[in-house]
Design an enzyme around this catalytic site. Sequence first.
Site, PDB file in Angstrom:
ATOM      1  N   ASP A 233     -20.226 -83.956  96.634  1.00 19.92           N
ATOM      2  CA  ASP A 233     -20.470 -83.096  97.790  1.00 19.92           C
ATOM      3  C   ASP A 233     -20.797 -81.660  97.378  1.00 19.92           C
ATOM      4  OD1 ASP A 233     -18.802 -85.362  98.367  1.00 19.92           O
ATOM      5  OD2 ASP A 233     -18.362 -84.514 100.326  1.00 19.92           O
ATOM      6  N   HIS A 235     -21.916 -79.406 100.228  1.00 20.44           N
ATOM      7  CA  HIS A 235     -21.474 -78.784 101.480  1.00 20.44           C
ATOM      8  C   HIS A 235     -21.943 -77.338 101.668  1.00 20.44           C
ATOM      9  CE1 HIS A 235     -19.267 -81.782 103.650  1.00 20.44           C
ATOM     10  NE2 HIS A 235     -18.550 -82.118 102.586  1.00 20.44           N
ATOM     11  N   ARG A 266     -20.261 -77.198 106.786  1.00 18.69           N
ATOM     12  CA  ARG A 266     -19.139 -76.404 106.289  1.00 18.69           C
ATOM     13  C   ARG A 266     -19.625 -75.095 105.666  1.00 18.69           C
ATOM     14  NH1 ARG A 266     -14.156 -77.762 108.345  1.00 18.69           N
ATOM     15  NH2 ARG A 266     -13.741 -79.988 108.158  1.00 18.69           N
ATOM     16  N   ASN A 294     -21.811 -88.811 104.906  1.00 21.11           N
ATOM     17  CA  ASN A 294     -21.427 -88.867 106.316  1.00 21.11           C
ATOM     18  C   ASN A 294     -21.781 -87.582 107.061  1.00 21.11           C
ATOM     19  OD1 ASN A 294     -19.151 -87.662 104.769  1.00 21.11           O
ATOM     20  ND2 ASN A 294     -18.180 -87.517 106.779  1.00 21.11           N
ATOM     21  N   ARG A 366      -9.301 -91.373 108.411  1.00 22.18           N
ATOM     22  CA  ARG A 366     -10.345 -90.589 109.070  1.00 22.18           C
ATOM     23  C   ARG A 366     -10.664 -91.080 110.481  1.00 22.18           C
ATOM     24  NH1 ARG A 366     -13.248 -87.737 104.957  1.00 22.18           N
ATOM     25  NH2 ARG A 366     -12.734 -88.459 102.870  1.00 22.18           N
TER      26      ARG A 366
END
Length: 465
Positions: A233, A235, A266, A294, A366
């Site tokens: 990630d 982000h 984010r 995702n 989650r």
Amino acid sequence: MASNEEITGPISQEDVEAADKLKNEANEYFKKQSYNNAIELYTKAIEKNPKNAVFFANRSIANLRLENFGYALSDASKAIELDRSYTKAYYRRAAAYMSLGKYKLALKDFEYVTKVRPNDQDAKMKYTECNKIVKKIAFEKAISFDKKEVNIADSINLDAMTIEDEYVGPALEDGKVTLKFVTDLMEFYKKQNKLHKKYAYKILIDVKAYLQKQPSLVDIKVADDAKFTVCGDIHGQYYDLMNIFKLNGLPSETNPYLFNGDFVDRGSFSVECIFTLFSFKLLYPDHFFMSRGNHETLDMNRMYGFRGEVSSKYTSQMADLFTEVYNWLPLAHCINSRVLVMHGGIMCELLWSDPQPMLGRAPSKRGVGCQFGPDVTNTFLQRNGLDYVIRSHEVKNDGYEIAHDGKCITVFSAPNYCDTVGNLGAFITMNGKDLKPNFTTYEAVPHPDVKPMAYANSFFNMLCQ
């Protein structure tokens, strides 16, 4: 983590006091943003006194911060069961519902609070704001039916876009990405400049055209003496992305990369990250790979900032085009038929699932996908003739984690996630001969004073406070 325990028998005053003390300690960890420690102590408080709604509501918000939306939803619901008048618990559950894209259920919680507390102005305001979101989404869905046969990419008229004389940024050469373009673009972005919209749209249109021809599972061949890098990630942490290239070299035909999803959201430099990565994809299509995460989805982009960032820096039409492009990203890559790489996990919901240390399967923390144990991983590898899997999707203190007897590796490449977590970032390098994973870790680097989630849904941020 404790489940929603059955409440049986009276609770001693000693346990009540011990639970309150644990809750106060957990609150201190929460203030320090040490959410896992906070959850552990809230759980111990619940074990001492499972009748206190505050403990469940507090554990719910800690889980929200860790994106454990399933656990957050369960805890908020338990708090409501214990105290129907506990307004904060409804807010927590609404935030969990919104995180899972269940906006109508969130609206029901606000509606309930406004009915039982008609003079609560805060509840009225939250109901009104949530109702606006629900209506906006309904409107977008309604008009999308009229556009179903129309691709955003096909509707873009690049010829009508002129390059102004005052624009001095990087330019495509004959409509193509070149190495000079990408290197100029990276330096341009470091100074917080914006790529011209004509070039931005052209990159998106070309990337979509390429991705449409790709399978959902891409096979990657790496020569015995060649190096290959896998990143997790990013982000939207553009300056940390630049640090990866500084540490490991720029992508090239002799320095191939795979970025394993969650390029955006984010962090507030997501536009810069995605156009840099897409540019490399166009420049080196056979040596630069990107898996869908995702957060390459409409609902997540709407909530966690990317859609707001694109709309602010460009247009909502471009935000729609990004969604269209993301739908064509590959879901997994297989390196030399021996290492499978996907964003989440090997079970259903490739973009969402997570490993667990226990055997078997379990519902996901989650609220989407599931969790899978070492036995599941081992069976999957044996059936498919694989050595191990690499996935991302979870923050790790060291930037990576080796689980399931070395067969399931997590890599996360966004250090000091959201400017708060304090984790290291990491990437994996290997050679084609033995595919042995080697880990490089690094700390976050400074970035301009634009806070994470600067473009996120302000209403959602307010709910999660």
